[in-house]
Design a protein around this motif. Structure first.
Motif, PDB file in Angstrom:
ATOM      1  N   PRO A  31      -9.583 131.535   7.721  1.00  0.00           N
ATOM      2  CA  PRO A  31      -8.464 132.477   7.674  1.00  0.00           C
ATOM      3  C   PRO A  31      -7.134 131.823   7.280  1.00  0.00           C
ATOM      4  O   PRO A  31      -6.359 132.399   6.517  1.00  0.00           O
ATOM      5  CB  PRO A  31      -8.421 133.043   9.094  1.00  0.00           C
ATOM      6  N   ALA A  32      -6.889 130.619   7.756  1.00  0.00           N
ATOM      7  CA  ALA A  32      -5.634 129.941   7.404  1.00  0.00           C
ATOM      8  C   ALA A  32      -5.591 129.597   5.914  1.00  0.00           C
ATOM      9  O   ALA A  32      -4.531 129.661   5.291  1.00  0.00           O
ATOM     10  CB  ALA A  32      -5.445 128.687   8.252  1.00  0.00           C
ATOM     11  N   VAL A  33      -6.720 129.242   5.346  1.00  0.00           N
ATOM     12  CA  VAL A  33      -6.777 128.956   3.908  1.00  0.00           C
ATOM     13  C   VAL A  33      -6.540 130.245   3.118  1.00  0.00           C
ATOM     14  O   VAL A  33      -5.783 130.262   2.149  1.00  0.00           O
ATOM     15  CB  VAL A  33      -8.129 128.309   3.519  1.00  0.00           C
ATOM     16  N   ARG A  34      -7.164 131.331   3.555  1.00  0.00           N
ATOM     17  CA  ARG A  34      -6.973 132.619   2.871  1.00  0.00           C
ATOM     18  C   ARG A  34      -5.503 133.036   2.909  1.00  0.00           C
ATOM     19  O   ARG A  34      -4.968 133.551   1.929  1.00  0.00           O
ATOM     20  CB  ARG A  34      -7.836 133.696   3.516  1.00  0.00           C
ATOM     21  N   ARG A  86     -11.512 125.187  12.933  1.00  0.00           N
ATOM     22  CA  ARG A  86     -10.578 124.264  13.595  1.00  0.00           C
ATOM     23  C   ARG A  86      -9.259 124.198  12.832  1.00  0.00           C
ATOM     24  O   ARG A  86      -8.747 123.128  12.526  1.00  0.00           O
ATOM     25  CB  ARG A  86     -11.204 122.870  13.692  1.00  0.00           C
ATOM     26  N   ASP A  87      -8.715 125.373  12.510  1.00  0.00           N
ATOM     27  CA  ASP A  87      -7.424 125.414  11.824  1.00  0.00           C
ATOM     28  C   ASP A  87      -6.321 124.783  12.667  1.00  0.00           C
ATOM     29  O   ASP A  87      -5.247 124.485  12.156  1.00  0.00           O
ATOM     30  CB  ASP A  87      -7.058 126.862  11.466  1.00  0.00           C
ATOM     31  N   ASP A  88      -6.600 124.568  13.966  1.00  0.00           N
ATOM     32  CA  ASP A  88      -5.630 123.877  14.815  1.00  0.00           C
ATOM     33  C   ASP A  88      -5.497 122.399  14.424  1.00  0.00           C
ATOM     34  O   ASP A  88      -4.473 121.784  14.671  1.00  0.00           O
ATOM     35  CB  ASP A  88      -6.016 123.997  16.290  1.00  0.00           C
ATOM     36  N   LEU A  89      -6.536 121.850  13.798  1.00  0.00           N
ATOM     37  CA  LEU A  89      -6.499 120.448  13.359  1.00  0.00           C
ATOM     38  C   LEU A  89      -5.916 120.309  11.963  1.00  0.00           C
ATOM     39  O   LEU A  89      -5.143 119.405  11.691  1.00  0.00           O
ATOM     40  CB  LEU A  89      -7.906 119.850  13.374  1.00  0.00           C
ATOM     41  N   ASP A  90      -6.345 121.191  11.085  1.00  0.00           N
ATOM     42  CA  ASP A  90      -5.910 121.149   9.691  1.00  0.00           C
ATOM     43  C   ASP A  90      -6.343 122.461   9.047  1.00  0.00           C
ATOM     44  O   ASP A  90      -7.390 123.015   9.401  1.00  0.00           O
ATOM     45  CB  ASP A  90      -6.561 119.971   8.967  1.00  0.00           C
TER      46      ASP A  90
END
Length: 163
Positions: A31-34, A86-90
């Motif tokens: 989701p963060a990449v999108r 793990r969008d919390d990491l990267d």
């Protein structure tokens, strides 16, 4: 879900022997990449995930100085239930919770084994990647030099020849 699992040639030999990629950190279109690439198509987002995995391969090479200086990434299709975002990491980071059978690997990406210039750039990037991660602009420039060399696409049947 398509995931990009960073590796090294040393680790890839074990994958070929055991017929599975071990669980661990990888990259995917999360989701963060999108959100970050909202104006891009899925292919561009997957390319970004591949590039992130290639950079992670540099970190693995730093930890395995005996491995040849070539970035190596497995692209595999994995059941989403076996992936923890793990969008919390990267942005784009995921954790693959179980081994991935070699049959689920759709492609292997690696630096050109005959390109001495790419190997030199990867060697320099391996020496600089941790400093780049800590914010050094000079080190980031060196790492970017390796990222200027495109990873080649190989079918999984070509894995024995790559090794």
């Amino acid at each position: 879900m398509r995931v990009y699992l960073p590796s090294t040639l040393t680790a890839a030999r074990a994958v070929l022997h055991e017929r599975k990629v071990p669980p661990g950190m990888a990259f995917a279109v999360t989701p963060a990449v999108r959100e970050w690439y909202s104006q891009s198509d899925v292919e561009e987002m997957e390319f970004a995930a591949l590039q992130d995995a290639a950079r992670a391969s540099l970190r693995l090479l730093d930890a395995d100085p005996e491995s040849p200086p070539r970035r190596f990434v497995f692209a595999a299709d994995v059941d989403e239930r076996l992936v923890r975002v793990r969008d919390d990491l990267d942005r784009g980071a995921v954790e693959v919770l179980e081994s991935v059978p070699l049959a689920a690997v759709r492609a292997v990406h690696s630096d050109d084994p005959s390109d001495a210039e790419a190997q030199a750039a990867v060697r320099a990037a391996v020496a600089a990647v941790l400093e780049a991660d800590l914010g050094s602009d000079d080190a980031a420039f060196v790492v970017d030099g390796a990222e200027g060399f495109e990873l080649l696409w190989f079918a999984t049947q070509e894995l024995p020849d790559l090794l």
